[in-house]
Design a protein around this motif. Structure first.
Motif, PDB file in Angstrom:
ATOM      1  N   GLU A  88      10.555  12.028 -37.426  1.00 51.09           N
ATOM      2  CA  GLU A  88       9.772  10.796 -37.606  1.00 51.09           C
ATOM      3  C   GLU A  88       9.690  10.426 -39.088  1.00 51.09           C
ATOM      4  N   LYS A  89       9.584  11.452 -39.935  1.00 49.44           N
ATOM      5  CA  LYS A  89       9.406  11.199 -41.371  1.00 49.44           C
ATOM      6  C   LYS A  89      10.740  11.107 -42.105  1.00 49.44           C
ATOM      7  N   THR A  90      11.649  12.017 -41.787  1.00 47.58           N
ATOM      8  CA  THR A  90      12.944  12.050 -42.479  1.00 47.58           C
ATOM      9  C   THR A  90      14.047  12.228 -41.448  1.00 47.58           C
ATOM     10  N   PRO A  91      14.713  11.154 -41.070  1.00 42.87           N
ATOM     11  CA  PRO A  91      15.729  11.221 -40.006  1.00 42.87           C
ATOM     12  C   PRO A  91      16.816  12.254 -40.261  1.00 42.87           C
ATOM     13  N   ASP A  92      17.151  12.492 -41.508  1.00 44.20           N
ATOM     14  CA  ASP A  92      18.239  13.423 -41.811  1.00 44.20           C
ATOM     15  C   ASP A  92      17.747  14.874 -41.906  1.00 44.20           C
ATOM     16  N   ASN A  93      16.446  15.059 -41.816  1.00 41.97           N
ATOM     17  CA  ASN A  93      15.750  16.343 -41.775  1.00 41.97           C
ATOM     18  C   ASN A  93      16.558  17.541 -42.297  1.00 41.97           C
ATOM     19  N   ALA A  94      17.552  18.011 -41.542  1.00 40.34           N
ATOM     20  CA  ALA A  94      18.340  19.168 -41.975  1.00 40.34           C
ATOM     21  C   ALA A  94      19.819  18.819 -41.871  1.00 40.34           C
ATOM     22  N   PRO A  95      20.639  19.337 -42.778  1.00 39.77           N
ATOM     23  CA  PRO A  95      22.068  19.016 -42.734  1.00 39.77           C
ATOM     24  C   PRO A  95      22.754  19.641 -41.517  1.00 39.77           C
ATOM     25  N   ILE A  96      23.853  19.028 -41.107  1.00 45.40           N
ATOM     26  CA  ILE A  96      24.656  19.582 -40.015  1.00 45.40           C
ATOM     27  C   ILE A  96      25.252  20.902 -40.475  1.00 45.40           C
ATOM     28  N   GLU A 100      22.309  17.490 -34.426  1.00 48.43           N
ATOM     29  CA  GLU A 100      23.668  17.975 -34.171  1.00 48.43           C
ATOM     30  C   GLU A 100      24.158  17.509 -32.802  1.00 48.43           C
ATOM     31  N   LYS A 101      23.264  17.527 -31.814  1.00 50.36           N
ATOM     32  CA  LYS A 101      23.637  17.029 -30.489  1.00 50.36           C
ATOM     33  C   LYS A 101      24.000  15.542 -30.568  1.00 50.36           C
ATOM     34  N   ASP A 102      23.192  14.777 -31.270  1.00 50.92           N
ATOM     35  CA  ASP A 102      23.471  13.341 -31.401  1.00 50.92           C
ATOM     36  C   ASP A 102      24.783  13.098 -32.140  1.00 50.92           C
ATOM     37  N   ALA A 103      25.065  13.930 -33.136  1.00 48.09           N
ATOM     38  CA  ALA A 103      26.313  13.780 -33.892  1.00 48.09           C
ATOM     39  C   ALA A 103      27.516  14.049 -32.983  1.00 48.09           C
ATOM     40  N   LEU A 104      27.394  15.055 -32.114  1.00 49.56           N
ATOM     41  CA  LEU A 104      28.483  15.350 -31.187  1.00 49.56           C
ATOM     42  C   LEU A 104      28.640  14.236 -30.158  1.00 49.56           C
ATOM     43  N   TYR A 105      27.523  13.617 -29.770  1.00 47.30           N
ATOM     44  CA  TYR A 105      27.602  12.466 -28.861  1.00 47.30           C
ATOM     45  C   TYR A 105      28.309  11.291 -29.540  1.00 47.30           C
ATOM     46  N   GLU A 106      28.023  11.075 -30.807  1.00 46.60           N
ATOM     47  CA  GLU A 106      28.685   9.984 -31.527  1.00 46.60           C
ATOM     48  C   GLU A 106      30.189  10.219 -31.601  1.00 46.60           C
ATOM     49  N   GLU A 132      22.561  25.296 -26.679  1.00 48.54           N
ATOM     50  CA  GLU A 132      21.146  25.620 -26.818  1.00 48.54           C
ATOM     51  C   GLU A 132      20.770  25.991 -28.253  1.00 48.54           C
ATOM     52  N   SER A 133      21.765  26.298 -29.074  1.00 44.42           N
ATOM     53  CA  SER A 133      21.494  26.647 -30.477  1.00 44.42           C
ATOM     54  C   SER A 133      21.481  25.426 -31.398  1.00 44.42           C
ATOM     55  N   LEU A 134      21.808  24.232 -30.869  1.00 44.66           N
ATOM     56  CA  LEU A 134      21.954  23.043 -31.701  1.00 44.66           C
ATOM     57  C   LEU A 134      20.624  22.336 -31.936  1.00 44.66           C
ATOM     58  N   THR A 135      20.539  21.641 -33.051  1.00 45.76           N
ATOM     59  CA  THR A 135      19.393  20.771 -33.313  1.00 45.76           C
ATOM     60  C   THR A 135      19.649  19.416 -32.644  1.00 45.76           C
ATOM     61  N   THR A 147       6.611  24.653 -29.946  1.00 47.38           N
ATOM     62  CA  THR A 147       6.044  24.342 -31.263  1.00 47.38           C
ATOM     63  C   THR A 147       7.148  23.986 -32.253  1.00 47.38           C
ATOM     64  N   ALA A 148       8.244  24.742 -32.210  1.00 45.92           N
ATOM     65  CA  ALA A 148       9.363  24.454 -33.113  1.00 45.92           C
ATOM     66  C   ALA A 148       9.940  23.073 -32.848  1.00 45.92           C
ATOM     67  N   ASP A 149      10.068  22.700 -31.577  1.00 44.20           N
ATOM     68  CA  ASP A 149      10.601  21.380 -31.240  1.00 44.20           C
ATOM     69  C   ASP A 149       9.624  20.272 -31.645  1.00 44.20           C
ATOM     70  N   LEU A 150       8.341  20.527 -31.503  1.00 43.56           N
ATOM     71  CA  LEU A 150       7.353  19.530 -31.938  1.00 43.56           C
ATOM     72  C   LEU A 150       7.406  19.337 -33.456  1.00 43.56           C
ATOM     73  N   GLN A 151       7.651  20.419 -34.171  1.00 40.64           N
ATOM     74  CA  GLN A 151       7.803  20.309 -35.628  1.00 40.64           C
ATOM     75  C   GLN A 151       9.053  19.497 -35.975  1.00 40.64           C
ATOM     76  N   LEU A 152      10.122  19.695 -35.179  1.00 41.32           N
ATOM     77  CA  LEU A 152      11.331  18.889 -35.370  1.00 41.32           C
ATOM     78  C   LEU A 152      11.023  17.410 -35.143  1.00 41.32           C
ATOM     79  N   LEU A 153      10.263  17.136 -34.090  1.00 45.74           N
ATOM     80  CA  LEU A 153       9.908  15.761 -33.767  1.00 45.74           C
ATOM     81  C   LEU A 153       9.162  15.117 -34.929  1.00 45.74           C
TER      82      LEU A 153
END
Length: 554
Positions: free
Chosen positions: A179-187, A219-225, A213-216, A169-175
């Motif tokens: 969708e609405k705000t790409p920056d959703n939460a700050p790093i 944050e994972k995408d930022a580390l990939y970049e 496993e604790s990352l959003t 449910t938490a991940d679906l809320q993130l999804l």
């Protein structure tokens, strides 16, 4: 309260199947976005016709990547994998007690887990004797033990269901949020300092897994970049490794095809890696064109994080990604020169031998010697040993549910690397080793090898070896005894250790067929995966955790 009938009616495997399908669809989605981006790039470079439309599509493609949607979906799949495996393990343990242990003891259990013990016959005219009372006390105690275990497993199953629902449910809320705000939460600061270069990701696979496993998703995408090769880090969940490594593979393939000097000479290897992913249920665990003299890769058939049995296959001389799907040689044996065909064959054989949930990995994570003469030197194994050790530690760290039975299987020079990775102060994280057609393992006895969780005295019982009578490669291990082969050592060739199939080595021998003609032209060295061959049957039994049967096979 969770009941037995509820647990019995659940199907945790459906969660794992859904996760695999979700990953597959997500990969297709990302591929389509990448293709759209590439086509828009071409259109914009030419700047002909519908320039405004091209720019609009380009913006859409960037938005799809920037919204972290794909990474969030991968996270949801990982939650299904994690809790699907947990629920499956708990269900299996519970139903074993309920359906086998309790009835076998002559007892009954109700839907809530209450166990009733049989009563020792008694009555007004037949009171319980002291012995009978003691027997009744023992039976009641056994029933109480069953009941305690059943209720604990029911509680565990219920809590896992609640945790799964909350996590998904938490991940679906993130999804929805992305969708609405790409920056959703700050790093968060703990991640930002890594992005700024003031700190590093944990190098220990277990610590890295827990941190990851604790990352959003953002944050994972930022580390990939920051590090496009982050998917190669041992300890990350397999679905995340696959996701980011496919992204990097697509990037490097495009650049190689367009003549980028950094990767254009590696096009054939990149194409080989891409082709290896065409099969069903494949995961790209390693994709590295920079660390070695040849590109490195690891491709799994089946998800190692959710498998009950995992085998890491280490190929030998001349192996590299460009020919991992075969070198074009035609023969009656489809596995003769095709490493991915061997992976599929071993997986299917293990499934046939009682391990339906098996994953087999083709590990091209080292610079294998590319010429036969180079395979007489131990340096290639020395340089690759640490990487194999980390890889096996990573498989353990990211695995969901009960620990899997892990086998490392080397062929030819691959056995030299496997032996090196399990000796000289190193310990290989595996339950068993399989050494096929070995020229030597850098040690003289199986007890010189070290496996995680296996005592030194018991290690020889976990090391399985085989060779065909006509295979010339295994003769190299006899160089210190054979006068002709000893001549080679005096001319600059390394001592790779004794022949591990000799009784003095102390390992468990399983048979291979007397196949082919002597020498390399006879292809004997490549025919251990022939369908229905003794060697193929033995490998399947060992991977399935039944090595004793492999040794008995005649």
């Amino acid at each position: 309260m969770t009941t037995i009938s509820h647990v019995r009616g659940c199907n945790p495997q459906s969660m794992l199947d859904f996760a695999a399908d979700l990953v597959k669809q997500n990969d297709s989605f990302v591929t389509q976005v990448d293709a759209m981006e590439a086509s828009v790039d071409k259109a914009m470079n030419n700047w002909k016709g519908d320039a405004a439309a091209a720019a609009s599509e380009k913006a859409m493609a960037h938005k799809l990547h920037g919204n972290h949607l794909a990474t969030t979906i991968v996270g949801i799949a990982d939650q299904y994998n994690t809790y699907g495996a947990q629920l499956a393990d708990t269900q299996t343990a519970l139903l074993k007690i309920v359906d086998m242990d309790v009835p076998g003891a002559g007892m009954t259990v109700d839907d809530d887990g209450n166990v009733t013990a049989p009563k020792v016959p008694s009555g007004p005219d037949r009171p319980l004797s002291g012995t009978a009372a003691l027997v009744q006390q023992m039976i009641d105690g056994q029933a109480s033990g069953f009941q305690t275990r059943i209720k604990a497993l029911l509680f565990q199953f219920g809590m896992s269901e609640i945790s799964a629902a909350q996590a998904i449910t938490a991940d679906l809320q993130l999804l929805t949020g992305y969708e609405k705000t790409p920056d959703n939460a700050p790093i968060r600061p703990s991640v930002q300092i890594i992005l700024d270069g003031d700190s590093e990701l944990p190098t220990d696979p277990k610590k890295l897994h827990d941190f990851w496993e604790s990352l959003t998703p953002a944050e994972k995408d930022a580390l990939y970049e920051k590090d496009n090769y982050i998917g190669n880090r041992d300890g990350l969940p397999i679905v995340d490794r696959d996701h980011y490594n496919r992204e990097k593979l697509d990037d490097e393939l495009t650049r190689a095809q367009n003549g980028d000097p950094a990767v254009k000479d590696k096009l054939a290897d990149l194409q080989g890696i891409a082709a290896s992913l065409d099969g069903s249920d494949r995961y790209l665990m390693l994709m590295d064109t920079q660390s070695g003299s040849i590109p490195h890769a690891a491709v799994a058939a089946g998800n190692p994080d959710t498998a009950d049995h995992v085998c890491t296959y280490v190929p030998g001389t001349t192996s590299r990604p460009s020919i991992m799907n075969g070198d074009g040689t035609k023969s009656g044996d489809p596995t003769e020169n095709d490493d991915m065909a061997r992976v599929d064959a071993m997986r299917q054989q293990a499934q046939k031998d009682g391990a339906p949930n098996t994953s087999v990995i083709a590990w091209f994570g080292y610079d294998a010697p590319q010429e036969l003469i180079n395979a007489t030197h131990v340096s290639y194994a020395d340089k690759g040993a640490a990487a194999l050790d980390r890889f096996q530690d990573g498989i353990r760290a990211s695995h969901d549910g009960q620990p899997s039975y892990n086998t490392v299987l080397g062929h030819s020079y691959g056995t030299t690397l496997v032996g090196d990775a399990a000796s000289h102060g190193r310990t290989l994280n595996a339950d068993s080793l399989v050494l096929v057609a070995s020229p030597g393992t850098t040690v003289e006895h199986a007890s010189d090898l070290s496996l995680t969780g296996v005592s030194n005295a018991d290690t020889p019982n976990h090391v399985y070896v085989t060779k065909a009578d006509n295979d010339p490669v295994a003769l190299y291990g006899q160089n210190k005894y054979d006068p002709v082969l000893r001549w080679f050592k005096h001319h600059g060739l390394d001592d790779l250790g004794g022949d591990p199939t000799w009784r003095s080595y102390g390992a468990q021998n399983f048979p291979s067929d007397h196949q082919g003609a002597w020498g390399y032209d006879g292809n004997t060295h490549s025919q251990y995966w022939l369908p229905n061959s003794k060697s193929m049957q033995g490998m399947g039994e060992i991977i399935a955790g039944d090595g004793n049967e492999a040794v008995k096979t005649k």
